[in-house]
Design a protein around this motif. Structure first.
Motif, PDB file in Angstrom:
ATOM      1  N   ARG A   2       0.820  -1.214   0.000  1.00  0.00           N
ATOM      2  CA  ARG A   2       0.000   0.000   0.000  1.00  0.00           C
ATOM      3  C   ARG A   2       0.850   1.258   0.000  1.00  0.00           C
ATOM      4  NH1 ARG A   2      -5.002   1.732  -0.148  1.00  0.00           N
ATOM      5  NH2 ARG A   2      -5.639   3.402   1.224  1.00  0.00           N
ATOM      6  N   GLU A   3       1.995   1.247   0.707  1.00  0.00           N
ATOM      7  CA  GLU A   3       2.881   2.410   0.717  1.00  0.00           C
ATOM      8  C   GLU A   3       3.372   2.708  -0.688  1.00  0.00           C
ATOM      9  OE1 GLU A   3       5.978   1.867   3.567  1.00  0.00           O
ATOM     10  OE2 GLU A   3       4.555   1.370   5.149  1.00  0.00           O
ATOM     11  N   PRO A  12      -6.349   3.427  -5.457  1.00  0.00           N
ATOM     12  CA  PRO A  12      -7.663   3.782  -6.000  1.00  0.00           C
ATOM     13  C   PRO A  12      -8.130   5.185  -5.612  1.00  0.00           C
ATOM     14  CG  PRO A  12      -7.713   1.569  -5.098  1.00  0.00           C
ATOM     15  CD  PRO A  12      -6.382   2.163  -4.726  1.00  0.00           C
ATOM     16  N   HIS A  13      -7.593   5.733  -4.535  1.00  0.00           N
ATOM     17  CA  HIS A  13      -8.002   7.070  -4.086  1.00  0.00           C
ATOM     18  C   HIS A  13      -7.019   8.148  -4.523  1.00  0.00           C
ATOM     19  CE1 HIS A  13     -11.151   5.176  -1.805  1.00  0.00           C
ATOM     20  NE2 HIS A  13     -10.260   4.340  -1.304  1.00  0.00           N
ATOM     21  N   SER A  14      -6.107   7.805  -5.394  1.00  0.00           N
ATOM     22  CA  SER A  14      -5.083   8.740  -5.858  1.00  0.00           C
ATOM     23  C   SER A  14      -5.704   9.952  -6.550  1.00  0.00           C
ATOM     24  CB  SER A  14      -4.141   8.036  -6.836  1.00  0.00           C
ATOM     25  OG  SER A  14      -3.345   8.971  -7.513  1.00  0.00           O
ATOM     26  N   GLU A  18      -8.627  10.668 -11.825  1.00  0.00           N
ATOM     27  CA  GLU A  18      -9.442  11.460 -12.746  1.00  0.00           C
ATOM     28  C   GLU A  18      -8.624  11.884 -13.968  1.00  0.00           C
ATOM     29  OE1 GLU A  18      -9.570  11.907  -9.419  1.00  0.00           O
ATOM     30  OE2 GLU A  18     -11.622  11.240  -9.078  1.00  0.00           O
ATOM     31  N   LEU A  19      -7.369  12.262 -13.739  1.00  0.00           N
ATOM     32  CA  LEU A  19      -6.511  12.639 -14.859  1.00  0.00           C
ATOM     33  C   LEU A  19      -6.240  11.444 -15.774  1.00  0.00           C
ATOM     34  CD1 LEU A  19      -3.965  14.965 -13.029  1.00  0.00           C
ATOM     35  CD2 LEU A  19      -5.739  15.644 -14.664  1.00  0.00           C
ATOM     36  N   ALA A  20      -6.074  10.272 -15.187  1.00  0.00           N
ATOM     37  CA  ALA A  20      -5.875   9.068 -15.986  1.00  0.00           C
ATOM     38  C   ALA A  20      -7.099   8.811 -16.870  1.00  0.00           C
ATOM     39  CB  ALA A  20      -5.602   7.863 -15.084  1.00  0.00           C
TER      40      ALA A  20
END
Length: 124
Positions: A2-3, A12-14, A18-20
């Protein structure tokens, strides 16, 4: 694990999710996919060269290139009155390449897709 995903934006919360999705939207056009493939193959091309390769009018290709340039997918170099386009980096080609490989799997009907054959141009 996860790190690692937090560091490189693969969580998933990056903030990059949205940019991807916008990148995929930008590439969801066959002419733009052909432009990316042509620029990868030939490294640097003019609007006229690209128009001939993708079999579209130069004005339409120019509009596609403007969108790709705004998204920083392509860069330009001016030589006199001629503008040359090239891919900004290899990432967009990798996306397009993987999408084409997935398309090959989709239509392979249980056969081995072309990219799995030992062709020098195949990336895996």
């Amino acid at each position: 694990m996860r790190e690692y995903t937090n560091l490189c934006g693969l969580d998933p919360h990056s903030e990059y999710v949205e940019l991807a999705a916008e990148v995929f939207s930008l590439l969801a056009d066959p002419t733009r996919v052909r432009i990316v493939l042509a620029l990868h193959r030939d490294n640097e091309l003019s609007v006229g060269d690209l128009a001939e390769i993708v079999d579209k009018a130069p004005s339409g290709v120019s509009q596609h290139l403007a969108r790709l340039r705004m998204a920083r997918v392509v860069t330009t170099r001016q030589d006199g009155t001629r503008v040359w386009y090239r891919l900004a980096d290899e990432h967009v080609f990798k996306l397009v390449s993987e999408a084409v490989k997935q398309a090959e799997h989709t239509v392979s009907n249980g056969q081995i897709p072309p990219h799995h054959h030992n062709h020098p141009a195949a990336d895996g």
